[in-house]
Design a protein around this motif. Structure first.
Motif, PDB file in Angstrom:
ATOM      1  N   LEU A 132      12.901  44.265  30.717  1.00  0.00           N
ATOM      2  CA  LEU A 132      13.886  44.202  29.642  1.00  0.00           C
ATOM      3  C   LEU A 132      14.258  42.767  29.304  1.00  0.00           C
ATOM      4  CD1 LEU A 132      16.257  46.962  31.064  1.00  0.00           C
ATOM      5  CD2 LEU A 132      14.475  47.264  29.343  1.00  0.00           C
ATOM      6  N   VAL A 133      14.505  42.537  28.027  1.00  0.00           N
ATOM      7  CA  VAL A 133      15.085  41.280  27.554  1.00  0.00           C
ATOM      8  C   VAL A 133      16.492  41.585  27.066  1.00  0.00           C
ATOM      9  CG1 VAL A 133      14.948  39.416  25.860  1.00  0.00           C
ATOM     10  CG2 VAL A 133      12.854  40.308  26.904  1.00  0.00           C
ATOM     11  N   LYS A 134      17.464  40.779  27.490  1.00  0.00           N
ATOM     12  CA  LYS A 134      18.865  41.002  27.149  1.00  0.00           C
ATOM     13  C   LYS A 134      19.429  39.803  26.390  1.00  0.00           C
ATOM     14  CE  LYS A 134      21.363  41.800  30.631  1.00  0.00           C
ATOM     15  NZ  LYS A 134      21.909  41.613  31.990  1.00  0.00           N
ATOM     16  N   LEU A 135      20.321  40.104  25.449  1.00  0.00           N
ATOM     17  CA  LEU A 135      21.031  39.062  24.712  1.00  0.00           C
ATOM     18  C   LEU A 135      22.514  39.394  24.736  1.00  0.00           C
ATOM     19  CD1 LEU A 135      21.118  36.570  22.843  1.00  0.00           C
ATOM     20  CD2 LEU A 135      20.784  38.136  20.910  1.00  0.00           C
ATOM     21  N   LYS A 136      23.330  38.451  25.194  1.00  0.00           N
ATOM     22  CA  LYS A 136      24.778  38.658  25.235  1.00  0.00           C
ATOM     23  C   LYS A 136      25.315  38.796  23.820  1.00  0.00           C
ATOM     24  CE  LYS A 136      28.863  38.559  27.350  1.00  0.00           C
ATOM     25  NZ  LYS A 136      29.288  39.608  28.310  1.00  0.00           N
ATOM     26  N   LEU A 137      26.063  39.872  23.577  1.00  0.00           N
ATOM     27  CA  LEU A 137      26.628  40.102  22.252  1.00  0.00           C
ATOM     28  C   LEU A 137      27.895  39.278  22.064  1.00  0.00           C
ATOM     29  CD1 LEU A 137      26.179  43.973  22.024  1.00  0.00           C
ATOM     30  CD2 LEU A 137      24.941  42.245  20.701  1.00  0.00           C
ATOM     31  N   ALA A 138      28.088  38.819  20.843  1.00  0.00           N
ATOM     32  CA  ALA A 138      29.280  38.062  20.482  1.00  0.00           C
ATOM     33  C   ALA A 138      29.949  38.747  19.299  1.00  0.00           C
ATOM     34  CB  ALA A 138      28.907  36.622  20.124  1.00  0.00           C
ATOM     35  N   PRO A 139      31.260  38.563  19.133  1.00  0.00           N
ATOM     36  CA  PRO A 139      31.944  39.182  17.988  1.00  0.00           C
ATOM     37  C   PRO A 139      31.262  38.829  16.673  1.00  0.00           C
ATOM     38  CG  PRO A 139      33.546  38.277  19.525  1.00  0.00           C
ATOM     39  CD  PRO A 139      32.199  37.833  20.012  1.00  0.00           C
ATOM     40  N   GLY A 140      31.042  39.833  15.842  1.00  0.00           N
ATOM     41  CA  GLY A 140      30.409  39.614  14.550  1.00  0.00           C
ATOM     42  C   GLY A 140      28.895  39.703  14.572  1.00  0.00           C
ATOM     43  N   MET A 141      28.288  39.768  15.752  1.00  0.00           N
ATOM     44  CA  MET A 141      26.832  39.859  15.834  1.00  0.00           C
ATOM     45  C   MET A 141      26.383  41.278  15.510  1.00  0.00           C
ATOM     46  SD  MET A 141      24.248  38.994  19.034  1.00  0.00           S
ATOM     47  CE  MET A 141      24.741  37.268  19.096  1.00  0.00           C
ATOM     48  N   THR A 142      25.469  41.419  14.565  1.00  0.00           N
ATOM     49  CA  THR A 142      24.944  42.727  14.198  1.00  0.00           C
ATOM     50  C   THR A 142      23.701  43.046  15.016  1.00  0.00           C
ATOM     51  OG1 THR A 142      23.519  41.828  12.468  1.00  0.00           O
ATOM     52  CG2 THR A 142      25.787  42.409  11.837  1.00  0.00           C
ATOM     53  N   LEU A 143      23.305  44.312  14.993  1.00  0.00           N
ATOM     54  CA  LEU A 143      22.075  44.688  15.680  1.00  0.00           C
ATOM     55  C   LEU A 143      20.866  43.987  15.065  1.00  0.00           C
ATOM     56  CD1 LEU A 143      22.470  48.523  16.366  1.00  0.00           C
ATOM     57  CD2 LEU A 143      22.654  46.629  17.987  1.00  0.00           C
ATOM     58  N   LYS A 144      20.881  43.820  13.750  1.00  0.00           N
ATOM     59  CA  LYS A 144      19.758  43.145  13.090  1.00  0.00           C
ATOM     60  C   LYS A 144      19.649  41.699  13.550  1.00  0.00           C
ATOM     61  CE  LYS A 144      17.649  42.080   8.630  1.00  0.00           C
ATOM     62  NZ  LYS A 144      17.245  40.736   9.078  1.00  0.00           N
ATOM     63  N   LEU A 145      20.780  41.008  13.614  1.00  0.00           N
ATOM     64  CA  LEU A 145      20.753  39.619  14.070  1.00  0.00           C
ATOM     65  C   LEU A 145      20.275  39.540  15.513  1.00  0.00           C
ATOM     66  CD1 LEU A 145      21.338  36.632  13.705  1.00  0.00           C
ATOM     67  CD2 LEU A 145      23.737  37.072  14.275  1.00  0.00           C
ATOM     68  N   ALA A 146      20.772  40.440  16.357  1.00  0.00           N
ATOM     69  CA  ALA A 146      20.335  40.450  17.756  1.00  0.00           C
ATOM     70  C   ALA A 146      18.841  40.720  17.845  1.00  0.00           C
ATOM     71  CB  ALA A 146      21.118  41.500  18.535  1.00  0.00           C
ATOM     72  N   ARG A 147      18.360  41.688  17.068  1.00  0.00           N
ATOM     73  CA  ARG A 147      16.933  42.027  17.094  1.00  0.00           C
ATOM     74  C   ARG A 147      16.088  40.858  16.597  1.00  0.00           C
ATOM     75  NH1 ARG A 147      13.694  46.714  17.544  1.00  0.00           N
ATOM     76  NH2 ARG A 147      11.567  45.929  17.587  1.00  0.00           N
ATOM     77  N   ASP A 148      16.522  40.199  15.544  1.00  0.00           N
ATOM     78  CA  ASP A 148      15.768  39.058  15.013  1.00  0.00           C
ATOM     79  C   ASP A 148      15.667  37.940  16.047  1.00  0.00           C
ATOM     80  OD1 ASP A 148      15.418  40.399  12.647  1.00  0.00           O
ATOM     81  OD2 ASP A 148      16.969  39.298  11.552  1.00  0.00           O
ATOM     82  N   ARG A 149      16.763  37.664  16.739  1.00  0.00           N
ATOM     83  CA  ARG A 149      16.744  36.614  17.755  1.00  0.00           C
ATOM     84  C   ARG A 149      15.828  36.985  18.918  1.00  0.00           C
ATOM     85  NH1 ARG A 149      22.343  34.320  19.731  1.00  0.00           N
ATOM     86  NH2 ARG A 149      20.799  33.202  20.998  1.00  0.00           N
ATOM     87  N   MET A 150      15.859  38.249  19.314  1.00  0.00           N
ATOM     88  CA  MET A 150      15.019  38.680  20.425  1.00  0.00           C
ATOM     89  C   MET A 150      13.546  38.686  20.031  1.00  0.00           C
ATOM     90  SD  MET A 150      17.594  41.673  21.754  1.00  0.00           S
ATOM     91  CE  MET A 150      17.184  41.879  23.475  1.00  0.00           C
TER      92      MET A 150
END
Length: 238
Positions: A132-150
């Motif tokens: 698994l790859v994990k990214l710490k969520l921050a306020p205002g972060m969308t799933l799309k933004l998280a997915r794009d970064r990953m």
């Protein structure tokens, strides 16, 4: 109005007594099974009580597949391990974390990565492994933004030999130590029970059960999750 708690451990929590919590990180891809006192009993879809704590998850999580098809097995597996080491190093620099686990997550590090299992993918001279790859969520972060970064992180990983790194499954979420929110959930249940009892004239009491169970969870929308106890209450005349 009197609220009777049918669990001594919860009564202790309301009085300020420390209650042990399981400091584990869990996937919230589905719901935790009602009636399961541990984290390893399996997952099924269950109904969620109306009273629940809604909050942002701690991490966005995605499964990756690292594979290779170099003919020589020793070279192939050495390449896979080198690629995984590259991912561990890149994750530390880029704000990502790696982990293993289908339900409860454990960090994947240089100290334990060689324990990852390698399996063939149905073709001759192939090996693959998943983690698994994990990214710490921050306020205002969308799933799309998280997915794009990953996705960008995975594509940028330096690979060794004929190794390939690909996304394997869709993005999900994780929560660290769900039981730490027990007190907040109990406060929500108590407030809801008090409000309901107050609607009945002449004074009423409330019997509450299920507060001694582990915290359960379910996905909400976007990056949010529901955390709740499988509790119920009955309003009665004094």
């Amino acid at each position: 109005m009197k609220i009777v708690l049918k669990a001594l451990i919860v009564a202790g929590a309301l009085l300020g007594t420390a209650v042990p919590a399981l400091a584990q990180e869990v996937l919230v891809s589905t719901q935790r099974r009602g009636g399961d006192a541990g984290y390893y009993g399996g997952i099924v879809a269950t109904s969620r009580p109306v009273v629940a704590l809604k909050r942002m998850a701690d991490y966005a999580v995605i499964t990756v597949r690292v594979s290779g098809d170099t003919r020589d097995m020793t070279t192939r597996r050495n390449d896979l391990k080198a690629t995984i080491r590259n991912m561990i190093a890149a994750a530390a620099k880029g704000g990502f974390e790696l982990a293993t686990g289908d339900y409860v997550l454990e960090p994947l590090t240089l100290a334990n990565y060689e324990a990852l299992p390698f399996n063939g993918d149905g073709r001759p001279d192939t090996d693959q492994t998943y983690f698994l790859v994990k990214l710490k969520l921050a306020p205002g972060m969308t799933l799309k933004l998280a997915r794009d970064r990953m996705d960008a992180f995975i594509k940028a990983v330096p690979t060794a030999g004929r190794s390939v790194v690909r996304n394997h499954e869709g993005l999900t979420l994780s929560v660290v130590n769900p039981d730490q929110y027990r007190g907040q959930i109990i406060e929500l249940i108590a407030a809801d029970a008090a409000m309901a009892a107050g609607k009945f004239a002449g004074g009423s009491g409330v019997d509450v059960s299920g507060l001694d169970r582990p915290v359960e969870w379910a996905r909400a929308e976007e990056t949010n999750v529901f955390l709740y106890l499988p509790a119920s209450y009955v309003i009665r005349k004094r």
